[in-house]
Scaffold this motif. Sequence first.
Motif, PDB file in Angstrom:
ATOM      1  N   THR A 146       0.850  -1.191   0.000  1.00  0.00           N
ATOM      2  CA  THR A 146       0.000   0.000   0.000  1.00  0.00           C
ATOM      3  C   THR A 146       0.885   1.240   0.000  1.00  0.00           C
ATOM      4  OG1 THR A 146      -0.089   0.158   2.405  1.00  0.00           O
ATOM      5  CG2 THR A 146      -1.763  -1.229   1.337  1.00  0.00           C
ATOM      6  N   VAL A 147       0.293   2.359  -0.369  1.00  0.00           N
ATOM      7  CA  VAL A 147       1.007   3.632  -0.345  1.00  0.00           C
ATOM      8  C   VAL A 147       1.505   3.913   1.074  1.00  0.00           C
ATOM      9  CG1 VAL A 147       0.687   6.131  -0.609  1.00  0.00           C
ATOM     10  CG2 VAL A 147      -0.179   4.573  -2.354  1.00  0.00           C
ATOM     11  N   GLN A 148       0.720   3.552   2.078  1.00  0.00           N
ATOM     12  CA  GLN A 148       1.129   3.768   3.462  1.00  0.00           C
ATOM     13  C   GLN A 148       2.364   2.935   3.817  1.00  0.00           C
ATOM     14  OE1 GLN A 148      -1.962   3.115   2.403  1.00  0.00           O
ATOM     15  NE2 GLN A 148      -3.469   4.328   3.489  1.00  0.00           N
ATOM     16  N   GLN A 149       2.416   1.708   3.336  1.00  0.00           N
ATOM     17  CA  GLN A 149       3.552   0.836   3.650  1.00  0.00           C
ATOM     18  C   GLN A 149       4.859   1.356   3.069  1.00  0.00           C
ATOM     19  OE1 GLN A 149       1.783  -2.771   2.102  1.00  0.00           O
ATOM     20  NE2 GLN A 149       1.549  -3.604   4.174  1.00  0.00           N
ATOM     21  N   ILE A 150       4.797   2.033   1.942  1.00  0.00           N
ATOM     22  CA  ILE A 150       6.024   2.583   1.360  1.00  0.00           C
ATOM     23  C   ILE A 150       6.225   4.042   1.792  1.00  0.00           C
ATOM     24  CG2 ILE A 150       6.150   0.972  -0.570  1.00  0.00           C
ATOM     25  CD1 ILE A 150       4.904   3.135  -2.353  1.00  0.00           C
ATOM     26  N   ARG A 151       5.421   4.469   2.734  1.00  0.00           N
ATOM     27  CA  ARG A 151       5.534   5.775   3.383  1.00  0.00           C
ATOM     28  C   ARG A 151       5.473   6.963   2.414  1.00  0.00           C
ATOM     29  NH1 ARG A 151       6.213   3.731   8.123  1.00  0.00           N
ATOM     30  NH2 ARG A 151       7.852   2.347   8.787  1.00  0.00           N
ATOM     31  N   LEU A 152       4.533   6.860   1.483  1.00  0.00           N
ATOM     32  CA  LEU A 152       4.341   7.959   0.530  1.00  0.00           C
ATOM     33  C   LEU A 152       2.932   8.530   0.594  1.00  0.00           C
ATOM     34  CD1 LEU A 152       6.254   6.602  -2.591  1.00  0.00           C
ATOM     35  CD2 LEU A 152       7.020   8.302  -0.940  1.00  0.00           C
ATOM     36  N   GLY A 181      -0.134  13.487  -8.352  1.00  0.00           N
ATOM     37  CA  GLY A 181       0.920  13.734  -9.332  1.00  0.00           C
ATOM     38  C   GLY A 181       2.292  13.380  -8.794  1.00  0.00           C
ATOM     39  N   ALA A 182       2.597  13.836  -7.595  1.00  0.00           N
ATOM     40  CA  ALA A 182       3.887  13.533  -6.972  1.00  0.00           C
ATOM     41  C   ALA A 182       3.990  12.050  -6.631  1.00  0.00           C
ATOM     42  CB  ALA A 182       4.072  14.384  -5.720  1.00  0.00           C
ATOM     43  N   LEU A 183       2.896  11.449  -6.219  1.00  0.00           N
ATOM     44  CA  LEU A 183       2.893  10.019  -5.905  1.00  0.00           C
ATOM     45  C   LEU A 183       3.200   9.199  -7.146  1.00  0.00           C
ATOM     46  CD1 LEU A 183       2.343   7.579  -4.060  1.00  0.00           C
ATOM     47  CD2 LEU A 183      -0.078   7.811  -4.653  1.00  0.00           C
ATOM     48  N   LEU A 184       2.529   9.488  -8.238  1.00  0.00           N
ATOM     49  CA  LEU A 184       2.760   8.745  -9.479  1.00  0.00           C
ATOM     50  C   LEU A 184       4.208   8.869  -9.931  1.00  0.00           C
ATOM     51  CD1 LEU A 184      -0.514   9.563 -11.416  1.00  0.00           C
ATOM     52  CD2 LEU A 184       0.121   7.374 -10.393  1.00  0.00           C
ATOM     53  N   PHE A 202      -0.407   0.480 -10.550  1.00  0.00           N
ATOM     54  CA  PHE A 202      -0.975   1.296  -9.488  1.00  0.00           C
ATOM     55  C   PHE A 202      -2.477   1.068  -9.519  1.00  0.00           C
ATOM     56  CE2 PHE A 202      -2.701   5.625  -8.306  1.00  0.00           C
ATOM     57  CZ  PHE A 202      -2.396   5.537  -6.956  1.00  0.00           C
ATOM     58  N   ILE A 203      -3.055   0.687  -8.373  1.00  0.00           N
ATOM     59  CA  ILE A 203      -4.499   0.460  -8.281  1.00  0.00           C
ATOM     60  C   ILE A 203      -5.110   1.568  -7.431  1.00  0.00           C
ATOM     61  CG2 ILE A 203      -6.340  -1.100  -7.543  1.00  0.00           C
ATOM     62  CD1 ILE A 203      -4.419  -3.434  -7.964  1.00  0.00           C
ATOM     63  N   THR A 204      -6.139   2.210  -7.971  1.00  0.00           N
ATOM     64  CA  THR A 204      -6.797   3.307  -7.275  1.00  0.00           C
ATOM     65  C   THR A 204      -8.304   3.221  -7.487  1.00  0.00           C
ATOM     66  OG1 THR A 204      -6.846   5.723  -6.986  1.00  0.00           O
ATOM     67  CG2 THR A 204      -6.571   4.902  -9.235  1.00  0.00           C
ATOM     68  N   GLN A 213      -4.460  13.946 -14.042  1.00  0.00           N
ATOM     69  CA  GLN A 213      -3.030  13.671 -14.169  1.00  0.00           C
ATOM     70  C   GLN A 213      -2.670  13.351 -15.611  1.00  0.00           C
ATOM     71  OE1 GLN A 213      -1.161  14.208 -11.501  1.00  0.00           O
ATOM     72  NE2 GLN A 213      -3.040  14.615 -10.381  1.00  0.00           N
ATOM     73  N   ASN A 214      -1.467  13.688 -15.994  1.00  0.00           N
ATOM     74  CA  ASN A 214      -0.956  13.342 -17.313  1.00  0.00           C
ATOM     75  C   ASN A 214      -0.394  11.924 -17.236  1.00  0.00           C
ATOM     76  OD1 ASN A 214       0.172  13.097 -19.806  1.00  0.00           O
ATOM     77  ND2 ASN A 214       1.723  14.669 -19.504  1.00  0.00           N
ATOM     78  N   LEU A 215      -1.218  10.951 -17.530  1.00  0.00           N
ATOM     79  CA  LEU A 215      -0.811   9.550 -17.397  1.00  0.00           C
ATOM     80  C   LEU A 215       0.008   9.073 -18.591  1.00  0.00           C
ATOM     81  CD1 LEU A 215      -4.042   8.061 -15.803  1.00  0.00           C
ATOM     82  CD2 LEU A 215      -1.952   8.778 -14.658  1.00  0.00           C
ATOM     83  N   LYS A 216       0.140   9.898 -19.616  1.00  0.00           N
ATOM     84  CA  LYS A 216       0.959   9.510 -20.765  1.00  0.00           C
ATOM     85  C   LYS A 216       2.432   9.418 -20.391  1.00  0.00           C
ATOM     86  CE  LYS A 216      -2.246  11.235 -24.125  1.00  0.00           C
ATOM     87  NZ  LYS A 216      -2.642  12.298 -24.989  1.00  0.00           N
ATOM     88  N   SER A 217       2.831  10.133 -19.353  1.00  0.00           N
ATOM     89  CA  SER A 217       4.228  10.099 -18.921  1.00  0.00           C
ATOM     90  C   SER A 217       4.495   8.999 -17.892  1.00  0.00           C
ATOM     91  CB  SER A 217       4.629  11.454 -18.340  1.00  0.00           C
ATOM     92  OG  SER A 217       3.872  11.725 -17.177  1.00  0.00           O
ATOM     93  N   VAL A 218       3.470   8.249 -17.544  1.00  0.00           N
ATOM     94  CA  VAL A 218       3.599   7.185 -16.545  1.00  0.00           C
ATOM     95  C   VAL A 218       3.905   5.868 -17.246  1.00  0.00           C
ATOM     96  CG1 VAL A 218       2.365   5.930 -14.732  1.00  0.00           C
ATOM     97  CG2 VAL A 218       2.036   8.381 -14.974  1.00  0.00           C
TER      98      VAL A 218
END
Length: 105
Positions: free
Chosen positions: A24-30, A36-39, A49-51, A60-65
């Motif tokens: 989870t995002v919490q487990q990786i401390r983010l 945007g910063a998370l991605l 990434f599951i949301t 968000q600009n997901l083309k850069s992901v």
Amino acid sequence: MKIVIDECLPHRLAKAIPGHKVCTVQQIRLNELLNGALLKAINDDFDVFITIDQNIVFQQNLKSVKMAVIVLCARTNRFDDIQPLIPAILKALPRIKPGQIIQID
């Protein structure tokens, strides 16, 4: 496959996805980062990434992901509402490609 689950989803979802390294995002401390910063922070380290944030595709600009994004469309983010989507998640994971966005409802 390395999968990270957004902070707005129940932690129990991680245990419902066997055969993959899921955290989870919490487990990786983010969890303090906005989308945007998370991605950007997880892009190089995770495959998927599951949301449940359905607006992420517009905000968000997901083309850069590089990683794939799975957007869950459920009534709420409670596990009871997410649980029926788990079979579709498991079915999508072997076929998902980097940069792909999949909505599951």
